[in-house]
Structure formats: C-alpha cells, structure tokens
Design a protein around this motif. Structure first.
Motif, short mmCIF file in Angstrom:
data_model
loop_
_atom_site.label_atom_id
_atom_site.label_comp_id
_atom_site.label_asym_id
_atom_site.label_seq_id
_atom_site.Cartn_x
_atom_site.Cartn_y
_atom_site.Cartn_z
N PHE A 1 -44.48 -43.15 35.51
CA PHE A 1 -43.44 -43.96 36.16
C PHE A 1 -42.14 -43.17 36.25
O PHE A 1 -41.52 -43.06 37.31
N TRP A 2 -41.70 -42.61 35.11
CA TRP A 2 -40.43 -41.89 35.11
C TRP A 2 -40.52 -40.59 35.89
O TRP A 2 -39.54 -40.16 36.51
N ALA A 3 -41.69 -39.97 35.91
CA ALA A 3 -41.87 -38.75 36.71
C ALA A 3 -41.69 -39.09 38.19
O ALA A 3 -41.02 -38.37 38.93
N ALA A 4 -42.28 -40.21 38.62
CA ALA A 4 -42.16 -40.63 40.01
C ALA A 4 -40.70 -40.97 40.33
O ALA A 4 -40.18 -40.63 41.40
N TYR A 5 -40.02 -41.63 39.39
CA TYR A 5 -38.61 -41.98 39.58
C TYR A 5 -37.77 -40.72 39.77
O TYR A 5 -36.92 -40.64 40.65
N LEU A 6 -38.03 -39.72 38.92
CA LEU A 6 -37.29 -38.46 39.00
C LEU A 6 -37.50 -37.78 40.35
O LEU A 6 -36.55 -37.33 40.98
N ASP A 7 -38.73 -37.72 40.80
CA ASP A 7 -39.04 -37.04 42.05
C ASP A 7 -38.58 -37.83 43.27
O ASP A 7 -38.08 -37.26 44.22
N ASP A 8 -38.79 -39.15 43.25
CA ASP A 8 -38.51 -39.96 44.45
C ASP A 8 -37.06 -40.40 44.56
O ASP A 8 -36.55 -40.56 45.65
N LYS A 9 -36.40 -40.62 43.41
CA LYS A 9 -35.04 -41.17 43.47
C LYS A 9 -33.99 -40.22 42.90
O LYS A 9 -32.99 -39.90 43.52
N TRP A 10 -34.21 -39.76 41.66
CA TRP A 10 -33.14 -39.07 40.97
C TRP A 10 -32.82 -37.70 41.55
O TRP A 10 -31.65 -37.40 41.82
N PHE A 11 -33.86 -36.85 41.77
CA PHE A 11 -33.58 -35.51 42.26
C PHE A 11 -32.96 -35.54 43.66
O PHE A 11 -31.99 -34.82 43.93
N PRO A 12 -33.47 -36.39 44.58
CA PRO A 12 -32.79 -36.51 45.88
C PRO A 12 -31.32 -36.90 45.73
O PRO A 12 -30.48 -36.40 46.47
N SER A 13 -30.99 -37.76 44.75
CA SER A 13 -29.58 -38.14 44.60
C SER A 13 -28.77 -36.96 44.04
O SER A 13 -27.59 -36.80 44.39
N LEU A 14 -29.39 -36.11 43.23
CA LEU A 14 -28.71 -34.92 42.73
C LEU A 14 -28.40 -33.96 43.87
O LEU A 14 -27.29 -33.44 44.01
N ARG A 15 -29.39 -33.76 44.73
CA ARG A 15 -29.21 -32.89 45.88
C ARG A 15 -28.15 -33.44 46.83
O ARG A 15 -27.42 -32.69 47.47
N ALA A 16 -28.06 -34.77 46.90
CA ALA A 16 -27.10 -35.40 47.81
C ALA A 16 -25.66 -35.05 47.43
O ALA A 16 -24.78 -35.03 48.29
N ILE A 17 -25.41 -34.74 46.14
CA ILE A 17 -24.05 -34.37 45.72
C ILE A 17 -23.62 -33.10 46.45
O ILE A 17 -22.53 -33.01 47.01
N GLY A 18 -24.53 -32.11 46.45
CA GLY A 18 -24.22 -30.84 47.10
C GLY A 18 -24.07 -30.95 48.60
O GLY A 18 -23.34 -30.18 49.23
N MET A 19 -24.77 -31.94 49.18
CA MET A 19 -24.76 -32.04 50.64
C MET A 19 -23.76 -33.08 51.14
O MET A 19 -23.61 -33.26 52.34
N ALA A 20 -23.07 -33.78 50.21
CA ALA A 20 -22.17 -34.87 50.62
C ALA A 20 -21.00 -34.35 51.44
O ALA A 20 -20.38 -33.36 51.08
N GLU A 21 -20.72 -35.06 52.53
CA GLU A 21 -19.59 -34.69 53.37
C GLU A 21 -18.48 -35.71 53.13
O GLU A 21 -18.65 -36.89 53.44
N GLY A 22 -17.39 -35.26 52.54
CA GLY A 22 -16.28 -36.18 52.28
C GLY A 22 -16.28 -36.67 50.84
O GLY A 22 -17.34 -36.76 50.20
N GLU A 23 -15.08 -37.00 50.36
CA GLU A 23 -14.91 -37.36 48.94
C GLU A 23 -15.64 -38.65 48.58
O GLU A 23 -16.23 -38.76 47.51
N ASP A 24 -15.62 -39.64 49.48
CA ASP A 24 -16.27 -40.93 49.19
C ASP A 24 -17.76 -40.75 49.01
O ASP A 24 -18.35 -41.31 48.08
#
Lengths: 219, 232
Positions: free
Chosen positions: B100-123
């Motif tokens: 369960f947690w492995a799936a959570y990490l792959d499907d939700k958490w890691f994409p959200s980590l990557r989103a930090i680097g790709m975020a456009e704008g402070e908000d």
C-alpha cells in the motif's frame, strides 16, 4: 476464530469488481456494503483515511486498500483454493506486469473515451484499441491470461468488460470488430459464476455513465 | 543449472531511484550482476527497446533468458527467486501494508516531490511543498506502525518499503538543497530523519546511493534540457 470479511464497495467500480471476483473464486463468505460516494460512511473514512476510496477489504477488523493489493492478499490468505497467481516467480512477475499495465492504461484511457468529444475522443478511442490489441496479443491462444484457468490478470482486466457497451455507445465504435479474440475471452470469463455474479449489467453501467455525463456537464 | 545460478544483468542509470531499488535488492541477496548503463540522453539502446518494448523504461532485469520490468515487480521477483534474507514481510497483512505505502509513494508522493522542481510561480511551489510535507507526516506515522520500535520499516533489516522509499532520498535531498527547505526535519519527521541516515549507511545501499552533489548537477542539466527542447 470465525473469519469476518467485509467489502466496502460501489456497484459500477471495476476495482470493486476485482475483489468481488477474487472472493467468489475462493468461496469466501463476506458482507458487502454499498457506499454512497457523495456521502462516504464513517467506516470508509476510518478504514481508508489516506485515499478515502473504495474498495476496502476489512478482514477481522483490519483494512486492506487498493484492489490489486486486495486480490493478492486474498490469494495469499486463502491459498489452498483456486490460486490466482502462478507459483513460478517469472510467471508471477509476468502476471503482475500485465495487471499493472491494465491499471495504468484502461481506466484512464477509457475515461477519456466517455468524457471527451471530437478530436480528443478520437485520440482516446485509438489509444484504447491499441491498448486492447496489445492485451489481446498477450492472451494469444490461451483460454485465459492465467492459462487453463482464471488468473490474476483475468481478474484485474475482466471488470472493464462491463464498461465496454457504455464506451462503444459514447464513442460510436465497436470493440468486438477490432478485438474479436478479446471479446471471446471476455464471454468465456462471463461463463464463470464468480465473474457473472460480480459484474453489473452493461446497460445499467451505460445509464450510470449517462448520468455522470449530465452531472459533469458533458454532452 | 538452477535458475538462481543464471547470469543476472541490470539495465539502468546511476541517477534513477527505480534502478537503485533493483540493485539494493540484489545486494541484499548477495547476487552478483552486471550493470549495463543506459545513456538515455543519447537515445535508448536496442537492448532496452527489445527487453522492454511496452514501456521502454529502466530498470530492466535480465535473468538468463528472462526479462522482468517495473522496479517493484523486479524487487518481488528477486525476493522470490533468492529466498534468503527476505525483503517482503511474511505476514499477509503486513505485506499488504508494505505494498500500500509503496503504491502511495510511487503514485502520489514522488510525483508531488517532482512537482516542486517543476512548479511555475511561488503559489504553485508552496502548494507542491505542502503536499510533500503532508505525505511525509503520513509516512512518519506509517514508520511508527511498521517498524514497531525497530530500525526500519522492515523492522530489524531493510525491507520492501525501506527500499521503495529510501531510493527517493537522493532526489529528496536535491529538492531540499534547491528549495532551501528541510522537508525531513526534527520537528515533523524525527523518526524518518534518523531512518534516512540508517538507510543510506546500510551496506546494501551505500555504494549505489548517488551523492547529492552529483544528482543536483544532473538535475540542473536535465532542467536545462527540458526547457531548451520543445515538448513533443
């Protein structure tokens, strides 16, 4: 100790259907609880606080979330009847790969078929057929993905068959025309009681999709 | 010859957390393997395209005549072929929790980590950081439940969930460096902070965990490439 098994479910969910089929294959008695997803029960929120989604399998009070994880759990706990995963590690890995492929593709691409129109829908239809053809190729001449009997990939994939009629009507195309062997496989699965009992009527699913389209303002 | 004696090759890259999972699993089992490095920016090799025609991604495990794809599927395969030093828990409910947690990490958490680097704008950046932090709090709680007071998610030795999550630590540290925020910290995630150090120092992990500096440079190069090339 008497086994207590509960399934929190929602009738059109292909993910819920997977667990229904696995439980039926193993002959497990369980309590089926239908959720209203617009008004989720306290039990659902308590048992799946992270995703708040169905299906949730509750075995002796302990939750198992995510449908394919549930199917593996059911296969491991009730391992002496109707095994779903092969025992050979390579065959097991292959089964997991294709179930994962179904998970990554069918729901999302199928969703785009009924949610979109025009060019977007045309693209989605093309992608769906490509996906189904690849699965058809993997099936080959076997009666089931699991070989001579229903297996993990069959359980993962067959629920989406209950959505085919709705997708065909929304997209104005025929899946059988493009993938006849796959439809033959689906009908073979439907002859099994565990599958027939677990899948809703295709017309009912279509009516549900039409309601969803109205709700989301999609023509 | 027993299947477990057949030649083992791993197709991958040094920077990929997914490839790292496979190498750690093989190290835990003391299985020798040949590491075939893909130079993905030069185009995918024929071997990769042949071994993984469906996804065309690394890692790929080549074991004798068989190829296995998808990192978590490979890890489970390794665990089953070489049963000593088990990676997955033996109890079915504990296995389901680890999965369960492995799936959570792959499907939700890691994409959200990557989103930090790709975020456009402070908000957008703040929102992405918030998501990652929320996820880490959930994982801190999960660590408490899974470890039961011991060193790892897998209790006394690294297991499936340690491998799944631990392989993201390199990219987590790069994100912390580039954003200036300590995502793993004493206040919100004290147990995970300690676990992270233990994981990175484990014998099976040390030699395959890339240095944060090297990864940060690689990330900068990737970002430059992504911004330069038009998206297809």
């Amino acid at each position: 100790m008497a086994e207590e098994v509960v399934l929190l479910d929602f009738w059109p969910s292909p993910f819920g259907m997977r667990s229904r089929i696995a439980l039926a294959e193993k002959g497990i008695k369980y309590e089926h609880k239908e959720e209203d997803l617009r008004n989720k029960s306290a039990l659902l929120l308590q048992m799946n606080p992270v995703h708040k989604k169905i299906p949730v399998l509750i075995h002796n009070g302990k939750p198992v979330c995510e449908s394919l994880i549930q199917v593996q759990y059911i296969d491991e706990v009730w391992h002496d009847k109707a095994p779903l995963l092969p025992s050979d590690p390579y065959q097991k890995a292959t089964a997991r790969f294709w179930a994962d492929y179904v998970d990554k593709k069918i729901y999302e691409v199928g969703g785009r078929v009924w949610k979109t129109k025009g060019e977007k829908q045309a693209t989605a239809k093309k992608e769906l057929i490509e996906t189904l053809k690849l699965l058809e190729k993997e099936l080959g001449d076997k009666p089931y993905f699991g070989g001579e009997s229903l297996g993990y990939v069959d359980v993962a994939f067959i629920p989406f068959y209950s959505w085919f009629y709705a997708l065909e009507k929304c997209g104005n195309f025929s899946i059988e025309a493009e993938c006849p062997k796959l439809i033959a496989w689906a009908k073979r699965c439907m002859q099994k009681e565990s599958v027939a009992k677990s899948l809703p009527d295709q017309q009912k699913v279509y009516d549900f999709i039409l309601e969803m389209k109205k709700h989301f303002g999609i023509e | 010859m027993a299947k477990s004696d057949a030649e083992v090759k791993v197709l991958g890259t040094w920077a990929s957390p997914f490839v790292m999972r496979v190498r750690i699993a093989l190290n835990i089992k003391s299985v020798a393997y040949e590491f075939l490095q893909e130079r993905l920016w030069e185009g995918k090799s024929e071997l990769l395209l042949k071994s993984n025609p469906v996804h065309r991604k690394v890692p790929v495990l080549i074991h004798g005549d068989d190829t296995i794809c998808e990192s978590l599927i490979i890890v489970q395969y390794i665990d089953e072929v070489w049963p000593s030093a088990p990676i997955l828990p033996s109890d079915p409910h504990e296995r389901a929790t680890a999965r369960f947690w492995a799936a959570y990490l792959d499907d939700k958490w890691f994409p959200s980590l990557r989103a930090i680097g790709m975020a456009e704008g402070e908000d957008a950046r703040k929102a992405a950081i918030g998501q990652v932090e929320e996820g880490l709090m959930l994982l801190e709680e999960a660590f408490g439940k899974c470890s039961q007071g011991q060193a790892f998610f897998g209790k006394d030795q690294i297991g499936y969930l340690d491998i799944t999550f631990g392989c993201f630590l390199g990219w987590l540290r790069v994100t912390e460096k580039m954003s200036g925020i300590k995502l793993l910290n004493e206040i919100n995630t004290p147990a995970l902070l300690k676990w992270a150090n233990r994981f990175c120092n484990d014998a099976a992990v040390k030699d395959v965990m890339p240095e944060t500096e090297k990864l940060a440079e690689f990330a900068k190069m990737l970002r430059g490439r992504v911004r330069a090339t038009p998206t297809s």
